[in-house]
Design a protein around this motif. Structure first.
Motif, PDB file in Angstrom:
ATOM      1  N   GLU A 395       0.835  -1.199   0.000  1.00  0.00           N
ATOM      2  CA  GLU A 395       0.000   0.000   0.000  1.00  0.00           C
ATOM      3  C   GLU A 395       0.874   1.255   0.000  1.00  0.00           C
ATOM      4  OE1 GLU A 395      -3.292   0.396  -0.168  1.00  0.00           O
ATOM      5  OE2 GLU A 395      -3.607  -1.770  -0.374  1.00  0.00           O
ATOM      6  N   THR A 397       0.628   4.029   1.448  1.00  0.00           N
ATOM      7  CA  THR A 397       0.793   4.724   2.734  1.00  0.00           C
ATOM      8  C   THR A 397       1.459   3.863   3.812  1.00  0.00           C
ATOM      9  OG1 THR A 397      -1.457   4.053   3.326  1.00  0.00           O
ATOM     10  CG2 THR A 397      -1.179   6.236   2.318  1.00  0.00           C
ATOM     11  N   SER A 398       1.894   2.656   3.438  1.00  0.00           N
ATOM     12  CA  SER A 398       2.477   1.738   4.432  1.00  0.00           C
ATOM     13  C   SER A 398       3.801   2.286   4.977  1.00  0.00           C
ATOM     14  CB  SER A 398       2.736   0.369   3.808  1.00  0.00           C
ATOM     15  OG  SER A 398       1.528  -0.238   3.420  1.00  0.00           O
ATOM     16  N   CYS A 417       6.045   1.210  -2.941  1.00  0.00           N
ATOM     17  CA  CYS A 417       4.919   1.783  -2.192  1.00  0.00           C
ATOM     18  C   CYS A 417       3.859   2.280  -3.178  1.00  0.00           C
ATOM     19  CB  CYS A 417       5.403   2.918  -1.299  1.00  0.00           C
ATOM     20  SG  CYS A 417       6.626   2.403  -0.088  1.00  0.00           S
TER      21      CYS A 417
END
Length: 513
Positions: A395, A397-398, A417
């Motif tokens: 993801e 935003t990980s 990402c």
């Protein structure tokens, strides 16, 4: 006699026995002899094979020692052993015992080659693939009149002489850069032709049992083989001494200074470069002793950043990774991408499928970074190597601590990402299933850090990525060893991956046409 005159005589003594050695190898032999204390040509008779093995192949070393043992004169065959007498083969079907070094005096049948091919060679043009195959057929036909079972050493010697005569036409090059020794693809073609001609006469042999695989790893012990892979492409793998200006205490002080700097937001890049260079000796000691990636992250955190790894990599290999990579992308990237899209995609379904997928993912975005992404992904498709071994998408935003590492390969991996390399704004680098850099802002930096990790931390290329990584190594990072391999594999491998050679040759043929 002056030193330069002595060196000239020694150089002549080498050239008389091994006339095809490159200037670089001759210089290495001269330096070795000088280090051993050979100050006159008379001293050469005291040189042993073991003295020369660090810079020469075993057969080359033996030939020099044998010649110098007889006052610098090569052994020659008696006059009555003419070339025609060599056509009598031994009972085993191999070469006649009267002329074991027949390849050295083999006359390459240039006069039997088609006129069109000869014209191309003389005009320094590259022969077409068809012409090159015809040349190989004619040369192998003449070789096998003398020896029914030419060895790889025989084909290598002959290929070396052919390329030396017409380097512009026959050398392995990509955009002017010589790959390996420059004659590996011709050796491969000659050897393949020999095997094809021999095949009808070769009796079928039962396959070995799987258990025998443990014993066919060649004569090199496992520990020594690992060391060869670790030092492959390196110029300073393990320095023997601290810099004169350094002590053990000063190394500890500089190490602590770097750990403090790493915690700062705006550290001075030039200061970090100098500190990494000054402590290189201690860094290599820790790495070569087998310190874990986790420990190295704690002790030497800058090693996993662009500034730190670049400085370490340059000391290790003599190459600035980012600078060299960008220069070669500018020089060769467009041609490679054009070949993969316009030629390769028509011949290989997996490349076409990858291209269609990339066009969908890329959308309307354009630029250097997007083209670089395309180039790497199409290279993987060309070699049939899995994208998942090099990239792992998460993801957008990980955070580093949120990455599920069980599905990430243990070898250096770029964590993307985003849904694809095109969509990602940031990347991470993982080694040994541990995120070692959680904020890489460009795809170019991610590629350079991923590749640099293999060298800086003694990691072997996985078999599943060996062709892609070697192509990047030779063509874009300009690390071009003459022998050895960095691939983690038990079986003997070519010095230059045959699939890499084939792609380079295909690109060169495409450019000429």
């Amino acid at each position: 006699m002056t030193e330069s005159q002595v060196l000239k005589k020694i150089s002549d003594a080498i050239a008389r026995v091994l006339p095809d050695l490159s200037d670089q190898v001759v210089k290495s032999v001269e330096d070795t002899l000088k280090a051993l204390g050979a100050t006159t040509t008379d001293d050469l008779k005291y040189i042993t094979e073991g003295d020369l093995l660090p810079v020469l192949k075993p057969i080359q070393a033996r030939r020099l020692v044998a010649a110098w043992a007889h006052n610098g004169k090569c052994k020659t065959l008696p006059p009555h052993y003419t070339r025609s007498s060599t056509t009598t083969s031994s009972p085993s079907g191999s070469c006649t015992p009267f002329m074991p070094n027949w390849a050295d005096s083999f006359e390459i049948p240039w006069q039997k080659l088609p006129e069109e091919l000869v014209q191309n060679l003389e005009r320094q043009k590259r022969p077409s693939a068809r012409q090159r195959r015809e040349m190989v057929r004619i040369v192998v036909s003449e070789m096998m009149k003398i020896c029914k079972n030419p060895t790889k050493h025989n084909t290598t010697e002959i290929a070396k002489r052919m390329v030396a005569k017409y380097p512009k036409s026959l050398q392995d090059v990509i955009d002017g850069d010589v790959i390996g020794l420059g004659y590996h693809s011709l050796v491969k073609q000659l050897k393949s032709r020999v095997e094809n001609v021999k095949r009808p006469d070769t009796p079928r042999i039962r396959k070995r049992k799987a258990a025998s695989d443990d014993n066919d790893t060649d004569e090199i012990p496992a520990e020594q083989k690992a060391s060869v892979q670790d030092t492959y492409g390196c110029v300073s793998w393990e320095p023997k001494h601290l810099p004169l200006s350094e002590t053990v205490e000063s190394q500890v002080e500089k190490k602590e200074e770097m750990r403090k700097l790493f915690k700062e937001i705006n550290y001075n890049i030039d200061v970090v470069k100098e500190l990494v260079k000054c402590t290189y000796f201690t860094q290599r000691k820790d790495i070569n002793k087998g310190a874990s990636i986790q420990k190295l992250c704690q002790e030497w955190p800058f090693l996993f950043t662009e500034v730190g790894m670049t400085a370490h990599f340059q000391e290790l290999t003599g190459v600035n990774p980012m600078e060299t990579f960008l220069t070669n992308v500018d020089k060769k990237g467009a041609r490679l991408l054009n070949f993969l899209k316009c030629v390769d995609a028509q011949k290989h379904k997996q490349v076409l499928n990858a291209l269609l997928k990339l066009q969908t993912e890329r959308g309307r975005s354009s630029g250097c970074s997007e083209e670089l992404v395309e180039m790497v992904l199409l290279l993987l498709a060309h070699f049939g190597e899995k994208e998942e071994r090099l990239f792992h998408c998460i993801e957008m935003t990980s955070l580093p601590g949120e990455v599920q590492m069980e599905n990430v390969p243990p070898t250096p991996c770029i964590i993307v990402c985003g849904s694809s390399c095109f969509a990602a704004k940031t990347f991470m680098l993982s080694i040994d299933q541990k995120v070692v850099n959680g904020c890489i802002t460009t795809f170019t930096s991610a590629i350079c850090l991923m590749f640099g990790s293999y060298y800086c931390f003694n990691i072997h290329y996985p078999v599943e990525l060996r062709s892609t990584l070697e192509f990047l190594q030779r063509c874009f990072f300009s690390i071009n060893p003459e022998r050895g391999t960095k691939v983690e594999c038990k079986k003997k491998l070519w010095s230059v991956n045959p699939r890499v050679l084939t792609l380079i040759s295909d690109i060169a043929d495409h450019e000429w046409t």
